[in-house]
Enzyme design. Structure first.
Site, short mmCIF file in Angstrom:
data_model
loop_
_atom_site.label_atom_id
_atom_site.label_comp_id
_atom_site.label_asym_id
_atom_site.label_seq_id
_atom_site.Cartn_x
_atom_site.Cartn_y
_atom_site.Cartn_z
N THR A 186 111.78 -47.54 14.81
CA THR A 186 113.10 -47.02 15.20
C THR A 186 113.65 -47.67 16.48
O THR A 186 114.73 -47.30 16.94
CB THR A 186 113.05 -45.50 15.42
OG1 THR A 186 112.03 -45.23 16.38
CG2 THR A 186 112.75 -44.75 14.13
N LYS A 187 112.92 -48.63 17.04
CA LYS A 187 113.40 -49.26 18.27
C LYS A 187 114.59 -50.18 17.96
O LYS A 187 114.85 -50.49 16.80
CB LYS A 187 112.26 -50.09 18.91
CG LYS A 187 111.13 -49.19 19.45
CD LYS A 187 111.58 -48.39 20.66
CE LYS A 187 110.44 -47.71 21.39
NZ LYS A 187 110.08 -46.39 20.89
#
Ligand SMILES: Cc1ncc(COP(=O)(O)O)c(C=O)c1O
Length: 365
Positions: free
Chosen positions: A183-184
């Site tokens: 999710t970065k």
């Protein structure tokens, strides 16, 4: 609606990603190799640093930085209490005491004007975090570190692409540590991380440390770890790196839509972009009255939110031996009780964001 729709991002890039994954699968080379070294070079160029060393996760990047700097028992390391434990975990595992400095409520970052008071003869390093995608004040932190001869390890896990004084963060410190958690801002399909550095000696040392302390196979010159990046992750991340600037500008556009929608609302304190900074909004985190009530209300309306983070580090049970107590870092404690992160990923549709905005407004009407 998902908080961060990683699947949708894959669907957009499916053709390119499937092609490189198939290429790696049929190559027979699955760990490190050419994909990883090309990715290292591309990240070094993107982040404007001399060296980039791929490792197994952002946590490993931070731990290996502490090991490479020789942080040891008796040392003190300075950081923010408002971060993920990974920022400081490795340094503490090396034996250092975590010394916290309260945060600036406007930027959520370490209050750099309070750092100097915490420096003692044992202080070895500062671990600033570019939290939520907002650069920490590297002017002040850099000059304090220089004056007191301290190392700097930048935690860039949430801020790849962010800039301070027009320079990418991650290149100001002795090392900068990236995370490629899915999710970065640049996310893979598994764990991954990278150490950035302009220092040749640190580059050599981290390369040795990540490979069981060896430069030559089966000859071990120091105690290291096993922390490598998979070729498949590198191949996927190379495709995604080409889109990172665009993803970050969509995040910024989403942030400005929230800003326009909520700027007049007295119940909400909005995140700001600090001076001389290019914020990449890994999270869009607001401070609100009745945070838990709002979270529940949004959940009932199928709007996902996240709480980053409910408990600051100085109050975590694992650090109880250092004697920190409630009230020690009042700003971080207050912020932890008020924050709520709203969806901001590049895949967020305009109509989804409109719904979020309307429901937040409805709650406070
Ligand atoms: C601020 C911060 N530091 C470090 C990390 C650790 O990164 P990773 O999950 O890749 O180990 C994260 C990721 O969650 C993070 O948000």
């Amino acid at each position: 609606m998902d908080f961060c729709d990683t699947k949708k991002q894959y669907e957009f890039l499916k053709k390119d990603i499937d092609f490189v994954v198939e290429k790696v699968l049929s190559s027979g080379r699955y760990i490190m190799g050419e994909e990883v070294s090309s990715f290292e070079q591309e990240v070094a160029k993107y982040n404007e640093v001399k060296y980039a060393i791929a490792v197994g996760s952002g946590t490993d990047a931070l731990t290996l930085s502490a090991m490479a700097l020789g942080i040891k028992s008796g040392d003190e390391v300075i950081t923010t209490p408002y971060t993920m434990i990974a920022t400081i975990q490795g340094a503490v595992q090396c034996g250092a005491k975590p010394v916290f400095v309260d945060i600036d409520p406007k930027t959520f970052n370490i209050d750099s004007n309070k750092i100097e008071k915490k420096i003692t003869s044992r202080t070895r390093a500062i671990f600033p975090v570019h939290f939520f995608g907002q650069p920490a004040d590297m002017n002040i932190i850099g000059s304090i570190a220089q004056k007191h001869n301290l190392a700097i390890v930048e935690d860039v896990a949430q801020a790849m692409g962010a800039k301070f004084n027009n320079r990418k963060v991650g290149g100001f410190g002795d090392t900068g540590c990236l995370s490629f958690f899915p999710t970065k801002n640049l996310g893979g399909y598994g764990d991954g991380g990278m150490v950035l550095t302009n220092n040749e000696e640190i580059n050599d040392k981290i390369k040795i440390l990540r490979a069981h302390g060896s430069k030559e196979k089966y000859k071990h010159i120091m105690l290291g770890v096993n922390s490598r990046l998979d070729s498949i992750q590198a191949a996927i991340l190379r495709i995604k790196l080409k889109h990172l600037d665009n993803y970050n500008s969509v995040r910024r556009k989403n942030a400005s839509r929230y800003y326009e929608a909520f700027r007049e609302n007295e119940n909400i304190i909005l995140p700001i972009e600090a001076d001389n900074s290019y914020h990449v909004y890994h999270q869009y985190t607001i401070r609100v009255k009745d945070r838990n009530g709002l979270m529940e209300f949004l959940k009932k309306n199928n709007i996902p939110t996240m709480l980053y983070y409910p408990l600051p580090l100085h109050l975590q049970p694992v650090f109880s031996e250092y004697g920190y107590k409630e009230g020690d870092f009042p700003v971080a404690e207050l912020v932890c009780s008020e924050v709520l992160s709203l969806p901001i990923s590049p895949e967020l549709e305009e109509n989804e964001q409109d719904l979020i905005i309307n429901k937040v407004k409805e709650f406070y009407n």
